[in-house]
Design a protein around this motif. Structure first.
Motif, PDB file in Angstrom:
ATOM      1  N   TRP A  80       0.790  -0.968   0.077  1.00  0.00           N
ATOM      2  CA  TRP A  80       0.003   0.018   0.140  1.00  0.00           C
ATOM      3  C   TRP A  80       0.970   1.419   0.173  1.00  0.00           C
ATOM      4  O   TRP A  80       0.975   2.077   1.013  1.00  0.00           O
ATOM      5  CB  TRP A  80      -1.046  -0.045   1.023  1.00  0.00           C
ATOM      6  CG  TRP A  80      -1.568  -1.217   1.395  1.00  0.00           C
ATOM      7  CD1 TRP A  80      -1.494  -2.384   2.219  1.00  0.00           C
ATOM      8  CD2 TRP A  80      -2.843  -1.749   0.731  1.00  0.00           C
ATOM      9  NE1 TRP A  80      -2.170  -3.315   2.241  1.00  0.00           N
ATOM     10  CE2 TRP A  80      -3.248  -3.069   1.214  1.00  0.00           C
ATOM     11  CE3 TRP A  80      -3.568  -1.179  -0.386  1.00  0.00           C
ATOM     12  CZ2 TRP A  80      -4.017  -3.913   0.578  1.00  0.00           C
ATOM     13  CZ3 TRP A  80      -4.613  -2.196  -0.745  1.00  0.00           C
ATOM     14  CH2 TRP A  80      -4.783  -3.414  -0.225  1.00  0.00           C
ATOM     15  N   THR A  82       0.796   3.898  -1.701  1.00  0.00           N
ATOM     16  CA  THR A  82       0.236   5.273  -1.943  1.00  0.00           C
ATOM     17  C   THR A  82      -0.325   5.708  -0.627  1.00  0.00           C
ATOM     18  O   THR A  82      -0.264   6.837  -0.085  1.00  0.00           O
ATOM     19  CB  THR A  82      -1.059   5.370  -2.910  1.00  0.00           C
ATOM     20  OG1 THR A  82      -0.352   4.895  -4.182  1.00  0.00           O
ATOM     21  CG2 THR A  82      -1.354   6.740  -3.167  1.00  0.00           C
ATOM     22  N   LYS A  85       2.489   6.722   1.543  1.00  0.00           N
ATOM     23  CA  LYS A  85       3.178   8.187   1.383  1.00  0.00           C
ATOM     24  C   LYS A  85       2.461   9.214   2.021  1.00  0.00           C
ATOM     25  O   LYS A  85       3.037  10.237   2.337  1.00  0.00           O
ATOM     26  CB  LYS A  85       3.196   8.137  -0.212  1.00  0.00           C
ATOM     27  CG  LYS A  85       3.653   9.285  -0.939  1.00  0.00           C
ATOM     28  CD  LYS A  85       3.541   9.526  -2.547  1.00  0.00           C
ATOM     29  CE  LYS A  85       3.762  10.796  -2.886  1.00  0.00           C
ATOM     30  NZ  LYS A  85       3.646  11.031  -4.517  1.00  0.00           N
ATOM     31  N   HIS A  86       1.197   9.295   1.893  1.00  0.00           N
ATOM     32  CA  HIS A  86       0.217  10.280   2.445  1.00  0.00           C
ATOM     33  C   HIS A  86      -0.202  10.171   3.980  1.00  0.00           C
ATOM     34  O   HIS A  86      -0.139  11.305   4.549  1.00  0.00           O
ATOM     35  CB  HIS A  86      -0.964  10.554   1.644  1.00  0.00           C
ATOM     36  CG  HIS A  86      -0.780  10.694   0.204  1.00  0.00           C
ATOM     37  ND1 HIS A  86      -0.512  11.827  -0.410  1.00  0.00           N
ATOM     38  CD2 HIS A  86      -0.966   9.896  -0.970  1.00  0.00           C
ATOM     39  CE1 HIS A  86      -0.590  12.050  -1.636  1.00  0.00           C
ATOM     40  NE2 HIS A  86      -0.849  10.636  -2.113  1.00  0.00           N
ATOM     41  N   ASP A 390      -7.195   2.885  -4.418  1.00  0.00           N
ATOM     42  CA  ASP A 390      -6.214   3.582  -5.042  1.00  0.00           C
ATOM     43  C   ASP A 390      -5.173   3.600  -4.262  1.00  0.00           C
ATOM     44  O   ASP A 390      -4.059   4.321  -4.484  1.00  0.00           O
ATOM     45  CB  ASP A 390      -6.993   4.995  -4.884  1.00  0.00           C
ATOM     46  CG  ASP A 390      -8.343   5.283  -5.508  1.00  0.00           C
ATOM     47  OD1 ASP A 390      -8.224   4.628  -6.767  1.00  0.00           O
ATOM     48  OD2 ASP A 390      -9.057   5.963  -5.164  1.00  0.00           O
ATOM     49  N   ALA A 391      -4.868   2.652  -3.247  1.00  0.00           N
ATOM     50  CA  ALA A 391      -3.807   2.846  -2.472  1.00  0.00           C
ATOM     51  C   ALA A 391      -3.113   1.662  -2.751  1.00  0.00           C
ATOM     52  O   ALA A 391      -1.726   1.492  -2.127  1.00  0.00           O
ATOM     53  CB  ALA A 391      -4.079   2.716  -0.901  1.00  0.00           C
ATOM     54  N   THR A 393      -0.384  -1.168  -4.484  1.00  0.00           N
ATOM     55  CA  THR A 393       0.780  -1.068  -5.284  1.00  0.00           C
ATOM     56  C   THR A 393       0.458  -1.518  -6.706  1.00  0.00           C
ATOM     57  O   THR A 393      -0.403  -2.491  -6.939  1.00  0.00           O
ATOM     58  CB  THR A 393       1.854  -2.109  -4.776  1.00  0.00           C
ATOM     59  OG1 THR A 393       3.002  -1.937  -5.581  1.00  0.00           O
ATOM     60  CG2 THR A 393       1.468  -3.561  -4.735  1.00  0.00           C
TER      61      THR A 393
END
Length: 441
Positions: A80, A82, A85-86, A390-391, A393
């Protein structure tokens, strides 16, 4: 199996495996500390033997929990990216503090295991207490991070950017207390019934009865008190979910239509297409009272939520029913045990057999509860902010990784079962010696 499903399945497998060992790691040191305290106060050798036997179990579960927990940490970044990252800079604080708690737990456990006869007896006992406190703290901090996924806080989401980050507010989000309380009590109940059940089985087999009776009583008391408190925690959690995640509550109860005096659904088979529950027992007004403390209150149904944001109803509903059903079974057994304790009839074979049957119930309930927490949040990985799809890989081949990890976890589970079985046999062989009670090393 596509890569998205494989990533979710691998994460679920890893978490489902780890949660068993994390629960035991949070709770067993407290059993160990109580037994140790009783030995220091009474000087009865049987309590020292129980303590040493349990400490070996704590070491086994700590090692396996540490490995599986480390794997989970890597999987968050690998599966995961994404999301990390956020979200990492926002909810990273509880993970960092959890690392500190784990570090303290590891040191204290080392002192405890090798401190017999080397430290002041009461200082040695304190190191065992520290193992328990740091383990429980570690679990609460991880749950706080998960609670943030259910109740995002500590940032402003503006035009796809995460601004004004406040990690303290993120850690102490609106869901952290209810989730941490519910999970901690569940860990005590699950571990307590499992440990008590194993010792009850040994009593029924008439092996080392005094040893197992003392151990059984300590574990059973923890288990029963936790099981009695758990419905109160569950009620608090349900009301909290009703306010923050109405879609999850609706999926838990297969509540398709918004209505006042909503019925509490017991059992049943949800039919999402027809928006009904077949073969269920319904208590009028029960869900309204559970969610809002008022039998006539309106409960939001899935009809008020866009279909794209509906959780998987059947899985969430079945998991919730399993969790609640097993929780009620353990509550009933707890009341029976406390009655038997009051009447001084705890050695009845029927009662011991019930504890043997209850060995897996707590952990099944824990797994079902986490299924409700995670599946009921879908399709969101950060509720209302980021979708799980959306998260994930973009790397291919996750299905092969899932198959590999499944084989590894099954093998590791077999090794743990063998080690625990061997440990129990060692204790039994020691006590079977004709010389009588020996000190356990």
């Amino acid at each position: 199996m596509d890569d998205f499903l494989a990533a979710r399945s691998q994460m679920a497998l890893s978490l489902g495996f780890h949660i068993v060992f994390s629960c035991i790691g949070m709770v067993m040191p407290f059993f160990m500390a109580v037994s140790h305290y009783l030995w220091l106060k009474t000087n009865a050798m049987v309590y020292q033997n129980v303590t040493k036997a349990w400490s070996k179990g704590v070491a086994i579960f700590f090692a396996v929990g540490a490995v599986s927990g480390t794997v989970l940490s890597f999987e968050l970044g690998l599966l995961w990216p994404t999301f990390m990252k956020h979200a990492g800079p926002i909810f990273g604080m509880p993970f960092s503090l959890e690392g500190t708690a784990f570090f303290i737990e590891a040191i204290a456990l080392g002192f405890y295991l090798y401190g017999w006869g080397r430290f002041n007896p009461w200082f040695h006992w304190v190191t065992g207490v520290v193992v328990g406190i740091s383990g429980l703290t570690s679990g609460i901090l991880v749950v706080a991070a998960n609670a943030w996924m259910n109740s995002p806080a500590g940032f402003d989401f503006v035009n796809g950017q995460y601004l004004n980050v406040d990690p303290i507010q993120a850690m102490f989000n609106k869901a952290w207390f209810s989730q941490a309380l519910h999970m901690s009590i569940a860990a005590f109940a699950a571990t307590g019934f499992a440990v008590a059940g194993v010792h009850a089985l040994m009593i029924l087999k008439n092996k080392n009865v005094d040893f197992h009776r003392k151990a059984f009583k300590i574990a059973a008391l923890f288990a029963c008190l936790a099981a009695i408190l758990q419905p109160l925690s569950g009620d608090h959690s349900a009301k909290d979910v009703a306010q923050r995640q109405p879609a999850k509550l609706a999926a838990m109860e297969a509540h398709f239509r918004t209505e006042k005096r909503a019925a509490l659904v017991i059992g049943g088979i949800p039919d999402a297409d027809a928006e009904r529950v077949n073969y269920a027992i319904k208590i009028p007004g029960g869900l309204s009272f559970l969610a809002h403390g008022d039998f006539d209150a309106e409960v939001k149904g899935l009809d008020q939520i866009p279909k794209a944001f509906h959780p998987p109803v059947a899985i969430t509903h079945y998991a919730f029913q399993i969790m609640v059903g097993l929780g009620m079974a353990m509550l009933l057994l707890s009341l029976l045990y406390l009655w038997a304790l009051w009447k001084k009839k705890t050695d009845r074979s029927w009662l011991l057999k019930l504890f043997v049957v209850a060995i897996p119930l707590g952990f099944i309930a824990v797994e079902a509860g986490w299924t409700v927490t995670e599946v009921g949040r879908q399709p969101w990985i950060i509720y209302g902010i980021m979708r799980t799809a959306d998260a994930v890989t973009p790397m291919p081949g996750i299905a092969y990784s899932f198959y590999l990890f499944t084989a590894v976890y099954l093998s590791l589970a077999g090794v743990v079962v063998f080690m625990l079985y061997r440990q129990i046999k060692m204790v039994d062989q020691l006590y079977d010696r004709p010389q009588g009670v020996k000190e356990y090393h």
